[in-house]
Design a protein around this motif. Structure first.
Motif, short mmCIF file in Angstrom:
data_model
loop_
_atom_site.label_atom_id
_atom_site.label_comp_id
_atom_site.label_asym_id
_atom_site.label_seq_id
_atom_site.Cartn_x
_atom_site.Cartn_y
_atom_site.Cartn_z
N LEU A 50 22.24 29.98 39.83
CA LEU A 50 21.77 31.30 39.40
C LEU A 50 21.32 31.28 37.94
CD1 LEU A 50 24.40 33.57 41.19
CD2 LEU A 50 22.00 33.23 41.82
N PRO A 51 20.31 32.07 37.59
CA PRO A 51 19.74 32.00 36.24
C PRO A 51 20.47 32.84 35.20
CG PRO A 51 18.44 33.51 37.58
CD PRO A 51 19.49 32.92 38.49
N TRP A 52 21.54 33.58 35.60
CA TRP A 52 22.25 34.44 34.66
C TRP A 52 23.71 33.99 34.55
CZ3 TRP A 52 20.90 36.23 39.58
CH2 TRP A 52 19.63 36.78 39.71
N PRO A 53 24.39 34.44 33.49
CA PRO A 53 25.85 34.31 33.49
C PRO A 53 26.43 35.11 34.65
CG PRO A 53 25.03 34.87 31.30
CD PRO A 53 23.87 35.02 32.24
N VAL A 54 27.37 34.52 35.35
CA VAL A 54 27.97 35.17 36.52
C VAL A 54 29.43 35.45 36.24
CG1 VAL A 54 28.51 34.97 38.98
CG2 VAL A 54 26.37 34.01 38.09
N LEU A 55 29.81 36.71 36.42
CA LEU A 55 31.21 37.10 36.34
C LEU A 55 31.69 37.43 37.74
CD1 LEU A 55 29.58 38.59 33.74
CD2 LEU A 55 31.94 39.10 33.14
N MET A 56 32.89 36.99 38.05
CA MET A 56 33.50 37.34 39.32
C MET A 56 34.83 38.03 39.02
SD MET A 56 34.33 35.00 42.69
CE MET A 56 32.59 34.72 43.02
N VAL A 57 34.94 39.25 39.48
CA VAL A 57 36.18 40.01 39.34
C VAL A 57 36.91 39.93 40.66
CG1 VAL A 57 37.23 42.22 38.73
CG2 VAL A 57 35.07 41.53 37.66
N VAL A 58 37.97 39.13 40.69
CA VAL A 58 38.75 39.00 41.91
C VAL A 58 39.83 40.07 41.91
CG1 VAL A 58 38.23 36.55 42.14
CG2 VAL A 58 40.29 37.25 40.91
N GLY A 83 34.51 25.65 38.20
CA GLY A 83 33.67 24.47 38.10
C GLY A 83 32.20 24.76 38.26
N ALA A 84 31.88 25.86 38.91
CA ALA A 84 30.49 26.29 39.07
C ALA A 84 30.02 27.14 37.90
CB ALA A 84 30.32 27.06 40.37
N GLY A 85 30.88 27.29 36.89
CA GLY A 85 30.50 28.05 35.70
C GLY A 85 30.72 29.54 35.80
N VAL A 86 31.51 29.98 36.78
CA VAL A 86 31.76 31.40 36.97
C VAL A 86 32.90 31.85 36.06
CG1 VAL A 86 32.47 33.16 38.64
CG2 VAL A 86 30.96 31.30 39.35
N HIS A 87 32.71 32.97 35.38
CA HIS A 87 33.74 33.58 34.56
C HIS A 87 34.63 34.44 35.46
CE1 HIS A 87 31.47 32.46 30.93
NE2 HIS A 87 30.40 32.81 31.62
N LEU A 88 35.94 34.22 35.41
CA LEU A 88 36.85 34.86 36.35
C LEU A 88 37.75 35.87 35.66
CD1 LEU A 88 37.95 31.75 38.46
CD2 LEU A 88 36.32 33.53 39.12
N LEU A 89 37.76 37.09 36.19
CA LEU A 89 38.64 38.16 35.76
C LEU A 89 39.37 38.70 36.98
CD1 LEU A 89 36.06 40.13 33.55
CD2 LEU A 89 37.74 38.47 32.74
N ASN A 90 40.48 39.38 36.75
CA ASN A 90 41.20 40.01 37.86
C ASN A 90 41.38 41.49 37.58
OD1 ASN A 90 42.95 39.73 40.39
ND2 ASN A 90 44.34 40.79 39.00
N GLN A 91 41.19 42.28 38.63
CA GLN A 91 41.59 43.68 38.56
C GLN A 91 42.65 43.91 39.63
OE1 GLN A 91 38.28 46.27 39.15
NE2 GLN A 91 37.77 45.50 41.17
N ALA A 92 43.71 44.58 39.24
CA ALA A 92 44.79 44.93 40.15
C ALA A 92 44.90 46.44 40.21
CB ALA A 92 46.11 44.33 39.66
#
Length: 340
Positions: free
Chosen positions: A221-229, A250-259
């Motif tokens: 993907l051409p943009w920064p990717v954030l994933m909120v798990v 490893g795929a460069g995804v920034h990971l955040l969590n919402q609970a």
């Protein structure tokens, strides 16, 4: 209400389904079976047939395997079992708790906040969480992926102030990777889009979804990717989940969590501290701790604001700041999440 009975992705003709799709189809859908697997037949009398009919049970077997057999108070079980408490009518709890419908800007398009737009990509989820704030959402009429994403893409093309696109649902990762790639190929033609964010529970409840095809798509993907798990309790994070999260990093995804703060699930300092620690060990930063969205059928999960603030204060006294999620509430019409 989420009505899609299976993942909205199909293998090519003659091809075997991906492992995650097969596991999805094998999910537990009968409360009696779930209770039998856990050795808890005594809870059958508390299961609400009407709540289950309106919002059916669905839980992957891998998630069931993380529950404690014989424990009627297991925090993972409480999140998915339709109990008779859902039948209570409580003032202040409605069908559209966060004002999604009022913020609709097209089919499956929700534009609440400046600079970013949320797309309800699909109504399908691998797990039906009993506190879901979109459990009454009209997915049959409001799905952004319908019609090849055309209406959503047209809206975004006409909104040059939008910098970030959020894919939500349902769960966007219930779509096939090919369907997601169909969207991002067209989205990449809009130069004003700078970030892509995915809100998903699948890496936690069905970590097999994080497969090689998904990784190839994310990595290209051409943009920064954030994933909120979305994990609410430390017991949700087992070695399989940790491995899936490592693949995403490893795929460069920034990971955040919402609970979500839930009575009987994580309404204690020990549970919240353990969740933050396990998330960090898996490479995920705690992001938000949501106060319950007041949707009909969920009042039994609510934690009073005063208690919620005290819990987060105790958490802050115990942990470094980067492990303390922000306590927030989503209020209809507000320009952002409201800190508490």
């Amino acid at each position: 209400m989420i009505t899609a009975p299976a993942p909205t992705s199909q293998p090519a003709p003659g091809a075997a389904p991906a492992r995650w799709q097969q596991l999805w189809r094998e999910a537990v859908r009968d409360p009696a079976e779930l209770l039998a697997l856990l050795g808890l037949p005594e809870l059958a009398g508390r299961v609400s047939a009407s709540a289950e009919a309106q919002f059916p049970l669905r839980v992957p077997r891998g998630f069931v395997a993380r529950m404690r057999p014989g424990d009627p108070h297991d925090p993972l079980l409480r999140q998915v079992l339709p109990l008779d408490e859902e039948d209570r009518l409580v003032p202040g709890f409605g069908l559209d708790a966060v004002g999604d419908l009022a913020a609709g800007a097209g089919t499956g398009v929700i534009h609440k906040y400046e600079g970013r737009v949320l797309l309800v990509a699909t109504g399908s989820c691998a797990v039906h969480c009993r506190y879901c704030f979109r459990r009454h959402y009209p997915y049959a009429e409001q799905t952004a992926a319908a019609g090849g994403w055309r209406e959503a893409l047209d809206y975004l093309a006409g909104a040059p102030d939008v910098r970030e696109v959020l894919l939500s649902g349902g769960d966007p990762l219930s779509l096939s990777t090919a369907k997601l790639a169909e969207f991002t190929r067209e989205l990449a033609k809009l130069p004003h889009i700078r970030r892509l964010r995915l809100h998903t529970r699948l890496p936690v409840v069905l970590p097999e979804r994080v497969d090689a095809e998904l990784m190839a798509w994310l990595g290209g993907l051409p943009w920064p990717v954030l994933m909120v798990v979305h994990a609410n309790h430390g017991n949700e994070i087992d070695p399989g989940v940790a491995a899936a999260l490592a693949r995403l990093r490893g795929a460069g995804v920034h990971l955040l969590n919402q609970a979500v703060l839930l009575r009987g699930v994580n309404d204690g300092v020990e549970a919240l501290a353990d969740l933050s620690a396990r998330l960090f060990e898996a490479g995920v930063l705690p992001y938000y701790l949501h106060q319950l969205d007041r949707v009909a059928g969920t009042a039994h999960f609510e934690v009073p604001d005063e208690q919620a603030r005290a819990l987060v204060a105790a958490l802050a006294a115990r942990l470094p700041g980067y492990l303390v999620p922000r306590l927030v509430r989503e209020e209809p019409g507000a320009p952002s999440k409201t800190p508490l």
